[in-house]
Write a protein that holds these residues in place. Structure first.
Motif, short mmCIF file in Angstrom:
data_model
loop_
_atom_site.label_atom_id
_atom_site.label_comp_id
_atom_site.label_asym_id
_atom_site.label_seq_id
_atom_site.Cartn_x
_atom_site.Cartn_y
_atom_site.Cartn_z
N UNK A 1 0.83 -1.19 0.00
CA UNK A 1 0.00 0.00 0.00
C UNK A 1 0.87 1.25 0.00
N UNK A 2 0.28 2.34 -0.47
CA UNK A 2 0.95 3.65 -0.42
C UNK A 2 0.44 4.40 0.80
N UNK A 3 1.36 4.99 1.55
CA UNK A 3 1.05 5.72 2.77
C UNK A 3 1.47 7.17 2.63
N UNK A 4 0.62 8.06 3.12
CA UNK A 4 0.93 9.48 3.18
C UNK A 4 1.39 9.80 4.60
N UNK A 5 2.60 10.30 4.72
CA UNK A 5 3.15 10.75 6.00
C UNK A 5 3.31 12.26 5.86
N UNK B 1 4.23 3.02 10.21
CA UNK B 1 4.40 3.67 11.51
C UNK B 1 5.90 3.86 11.81
N UNK B 2 6.70 2.87 11.48
CA UNK B 2 8.14 2.96 11.73
C UNK B 2 8.77 4.09 10.90
N UNK B 3 8.39 4.22 9.62
CA UNK B 3 8.92 5.31 8.80
C UNK B 3 8.40 6.65 9.29
N UNK B 4 7.14 6.72 9.71
CA UNK B 4 6.58 7.96 10.24
C UNK B 4 7.33 8.38 11.50
N UNK C 1 11.42 16.78 13.98
CA UNK C 1 11.15 17.35 15.31
C UNK C 1 9.70 17.78 15.47
N UNK C 2 8.78 17.04 14.80
CA UNK C 2 7.35 17.28 14.98
C UNK C 2 6.57 16.01 14.63
N UNK C 3 5.41 15.88 15.24
CA UNK C 3 4.56 14.72 14.98
C UNK C 3 4.20 14.64 13.50
N UNK C 4 3.96 13.44 13.04
CA UNK C 4 3.56 13.19 11.66
C UNK C 4 2.18 12.54 11.64
N UNK C 5 1.38 12.87 10.66
CA UNK C 5 0.10 12.20 10.44
C UNK C 5 0.33 11.07 9.45
N UNK C 6 -0.35 9.97 9.66
CA UNK C 6 -0.19 8.80 8.79
C UNK C 6 -1.55 8.41 8.23
#
Length: 113
Positions: free
Chosen positions: A2-6, A88-91, A99-104
């Motif tokens: 699957x393709x994931x948007x981070x 999740x690991x790449x995010x 240095x900031x949270x990422x949305x997945x």
């Protein structure tokens, strides 16, 4: 796979000027690692200097995006990965680097794309 948007909104990137150079270097290193691993699809940052327009089906152009939508800005990467755990690991790697949270988010599979 699957393709994931981070991604992250620009407002989440709250770092001191001295730290910004390190965040840029570190995030580029994660992207290079994703390319080397063969999982990178594309990425970048939204150019906030270019005004948003909304284009209707008849070709009419209006200033601004959807009135009820949140602003799309900041940075993003699209990675093709074997599992949500891998995403999740790449995010997490990008969150540490930026240095900031990422949305997945995951893209729905479209066999025509």
């Amino acid at each position: 796979m699957a393709k994931y948007l981070i991604s992250f909104p620009a407002a989440a990137m709250v770092v001191r000027d001295v730290e910004l150079e390190h965040a840029s270097r570190d995030s580029h290193a994660v992207i290079e690692a994703a390319k080397a691993a063969g999982v990178y699809v594309f990425g970048g940052g939204i150019d906030a200097g270019v005004p948003v327009v909304r284009v209707s089906g008849d070709g009419t152009v209006a200033k601004g995006g959807y009135p009820s939508g949140s602003e799309l800005d900041g940075g993003f990467a699209v990675l093709e990965l074997p599992s949500r755990d891998a995403a999740v690991a790449w995010a997490a790697r990008l969150a540490t680097a930026c240095r900031c949270d990422q949305e997945l988010r995951v893209f729905q599979f479209d066999p025509a794309s």
